[in-house]
Enzyme design. Structure first.
Site, mmCIF file in Angstrom:
data_model
loop_
_atom_site.group_PDB
_atom_site.id
_atom_site.type_symbol
_atom_site.label_atom_id
_atom_site.label_comp_id
_atom_site.label_asym_id
_atom_site.label_seq_id
_atom_site.Cartn_x
_atom_site.Cartn_y
_atom_site.Cartn_z
ATOM 1 C CG HIS A 169 -1.631 -1.196 1.493
ATOM 2 N ND1 HIS A 169 -1.129 -2.209 2.267
ATOM 3 C CD2 HIS A 169 -2.844 -1.597 1.073
ATOM 4 C CE1 HIS A 169 -2.013 -3.185 2.314
ATOM 5 N NE2 HIS A 169 -3.051 -2.859 1.599
ATOM 6 N N GLY A 220 9.362 3.405 -32.851
ATOM 7 C CA GLY A 220 10.514 4.012 -32.176
ATOM 8 C C GLY A 220 11.755 3.141 -32.059
ATOM 9 C CG ASP A 221 11.576 -0.897 -33.445
ATOM 10 O OD1 ASP A 221 11.294 -0.103 -34.375
ATOM 11 O OD2 ASP A 221 11.253 -2.093 -33.457
ATOM 12 C CG HIS A 222 14.700 2.465 -38.210
ATOM 13 N ND1 HIS A 222 14.658 1.290 -38.908
ATOM 14 C CD2 HIS A 222 15.549 3.280 -38.888
ATOM 15 C CE1 HIS A 222 15.433 1.402 -39.982
ATOM 16 N NE2 HIS A 222 15.980 2.598 -39.989
ATOM 17 N N GLY A 279 17.493 -0.959 -33.727
ATOM 18 C CA GLY A 279 17.618 -2.144 -34.577
ATOM 19 C C GLY A 279 18.791 -2.020 -35.541
ATOM 20 N N GLY A 330 9.844 -6.983 -49.365
ATOM 21 C CA GLY A 330 8.966 -6.029 -48.679
ATOM 22 C C GLY A 330 7.802 -5.522 -49.512
ATOM 23 C CB ALA A 363 12.652 5.725 -39.388
#
Ligand code: ADP
Ligand code: MG
Length: 581
Positions: free
Chosen positions: A219, A404-406, A409, A489, A560
């Protein structure tokens, strides 16, 4: 703090209504009381196990109402004990004549309110007893163990009580097993950040970013001490040591293990923590029995977790194994699937890399690397240096329309590529292929697959021997790589992807090669076309990849992948030049 909320004052009522209507197959509301009772209660001849406390702790306590576990739960407001009247009404509703066992965490509000209900029931001739959960070893010393609060280990206490009652044990026996379970369970935990009550803007307490609270209650009660934030393995070592120091007398090597998330902690983090815990238990000669990892007692959105150990004997094991069926916990009976780590620990390979790897092995055969092989290695290192600097910018561009991960990566992929060619002195063809395979294995995401395939295909498109590589050969290899990327792609120019940089670049590179320029000059001559392509993505609407879900909202931000691939091309140019090709 944003919440899914109507009026704050209606929160508890609406939460119970939603819960009961979703889980009508297990339970129903207690008419005229703040609580839920299992379907089929009161069950003639069976002791009823009644749990409860404030809310904000789901799945404690009402998530555990159903067959083989709690008969009923009394539900208070957020972090607030239910009243004596509510405890009484809920118990009354499930009383089947065989007695009532109250079991709940040792908090003074709960003790008083359930205590009032107990007195009232007893005065009416109902057989009733109470077992307090006191598993939190950090809330009081061993000499005052009965003053400890109840936290996640309460799950084992409730499970033992419920299983004992369900098989028809007498109230005395249910009580004895429940007390025994409580005596065999120990919990200790840490919190990383506070929690916010629905309807309020501020957390109940704060933990400094680089600190953690050790021994915090559920708590927002203060912890026993504040410590520097530590890696998972050190937290695991500290908590395991704390619990083992209090190993109950006369116990064997089987322990049930529960890792409990406090509400704001990802399961993935709990698995990391468990990975450290299990090694420590092994070292201590303990066998983890049916580990449970998840949320059992939460504290709103608090981040952090606790570790509970429950030292088993035959009685407790059979109570733990007994079938149960509740919204938050199901047991299908004794576990027959206990296995040790299997031999199938072979590392996974990336999609589509197997045949590429075979190819790479085939290309290794005794071709000496020449100058262009060295240039390609310089180019990959240069690309890594460039993209590392841009990581957060690329993340920001991807976040505008994607996830947001480009940047992360691309950096992961290029690091792996550079690592894979470290100390390698083969041809340009082999270098691109090696680097590409490593990139594809490591980078992940759409761009990992695409850029990895592109790098591999550049290699495949080059002549076997470095001496045969000229600007025309490079342009041809880049054309083939673009086809490979588009085949994978399905993006066309204008779809707002890396293709918008690559397609004009390739066209310009072919023109420059046709003019008879050497590789580094042709490359430099083609870069402005790539840059223009990259910039043209600003005004495009995305039609491929994650960003395509946004439609018009994707307009206005440079893509991106188009950005990163341009900077890779630019860096390659520097690498080629530095090596004098
Ligand atoms: P993910 O979309 O899996 O998060 P990244 O964020 O690493 O992957 O990469 C996003 C970039 O990948 C986009 O900006 C775009 O340039 C490129 N991309 C996505 N899908 C495709 C596709 N089908 N064809 C070509 N490029 C694509
Ligand atoms: Mg992304």
């Amino acid at each position: 703090m944003k919440r899914m909320l109507n009026e704050g004052s209606a929160f508890r009522e609406e939460m119970i209504a939603g819960y009961a209507s979703a889980y009508g197959r297990y339970l129903q509301r207690v008419p005229g009381a703040s609580g839920v009772m299992a379907n089929g209660t009161p069950a003639p001849g069976r002791v009823s196990v009644v749990v409860g406390g404030g809310s904000g702790h789901y799945p404690a306590f009402y998530g555990l109402v159903g067959q083989g576990l709690a008969s009923a739960a009394v539900i208070g407001d957020i972090f607030t004990s239910p009243s004596g009247e509510q405890c009484y009404r809920v118990a009354k509703a499930v009383d089947a004549g065989a007695g009532i066992l109250f079991t709940f965490g040792n908090y003074s509000g709960d003790v008083m309110n359930f205590g009032m209900a107990e007195a009232r029931l007893r005065a009416e001739g109902v057989a009733v007893c109470t077992v307090l959960v006191t598993d939190d070893v950090l809330s009081a010393g061993p000499e005052e163990a009965d003053r400890r609060r109840g936290i996640a280990g309460g799950f084992y206490v409730f499970k033992s009580a419920g299983a004992s009652a369900a098989r028809g044990d007498s109230l005395d026996d249910v009580e004895a097993f429940t007390r025994h379970a409580n005596a065999r369970v120990r919990t200790a935990g840490v919190a990383f950040a506070g929690c916010t009550v629905p309807g309020q803007d501020q957390p109940l307490f704060n933990v400094a970013p680089d600190k953690m609270e050790i021994g915090l209650g559920i708590h927002g009660e203060p912890g026993v001490r504040v410590a520097e934030q530590m890696p998972a393995r050190d937290i695991a070592a500290m908590l395991v040591e704390t619990l083992l120091a209090e190993t109950p007398a006369g116990t064997g090597s089987d322990v049930a293990v529960l890792v409990n998330g406090l509400g704001g902690t990802k399961y993935e983090e709990m698995f990391v923590f468990y990975n450290d815990v299990t090694a420590l238990l092994d070292q201590a000669g303990l066998q983890a029995y049916n580990p449970l990892i998840g949320e059992f007692v939460t504290s709103l959105d608090m981040t952090g977790m606790s570790l509970s150990l429950f030292w088993l004997d035959d009685d407790l094991k059979s109570l733990l194994d007994a079938t149960a069926s509740t919204p938050a916990f199901t047991s299908i009976g004794p576990d027959v699937t206990q296995t040790t780590a299997s031999a199938s620990n072979a590392p996974a390979t990336g999609v589509g890399t197997t045949s590429a790897e075979t190819d790479a092995v085939r290309d290794e055969g005794g071709i000496p690397g020449g100058e262009f092989g060295e240039s390609v290695r310089a180019a990959l290192r240069q690309a890594l240096a460039t993209i590392e600097k841009m990581e957060s910018e690329l993340g920001r561009l991807d976040a505008a329309a994607g996830d947001g991960d480009h940047g992360a990566g691309m950096v992961r992929g290029l690091r792996a590529a550079v690592e894979a060619i470290e100390g390698f002195d083969g041809t340009a063809r082999q270098t691109f292929r090696r680097g590409g395979i490593a990139f594809q294995n490591a980078a992940g995401g759409a761009s990992g697959a695409l850029v990895g395939a592109w790098l591999i295909a550049i290699g495949t498109g080059l002549p076997d021997r470095d001496e045969a590589v000229d600007a025309a050969a490079v342009a041809l290899a880049l054309d083939q790589a673009l086809s490979t990327l588009q085949g994978l792609g399905q993006a066309q120019p204008g779809d707002k992807t890396m293709v918008d940089t690559l397609a004009p670049f390739c066209a310009a590179l072919n023109d420059a090669a046709a003019r008879g320029l050497r590789i580094s000059d042709a490359w430099a001559a083609a870069l402005p076309a790539g840059a223009a392509g990259m910039l043209s993505t600003i005004d495009m609407v995305s039609r491929r990849g994650r960003a395509s879900r946004l439609g018009e909202r994707s307009r206005g931000v440079q893509d991106a992948g188009a950005t990163s691939i341009y900077h890779v091309l630019y860096a390659f140019g520097t690498g080629f030049k530095n090596s004098g090709s």
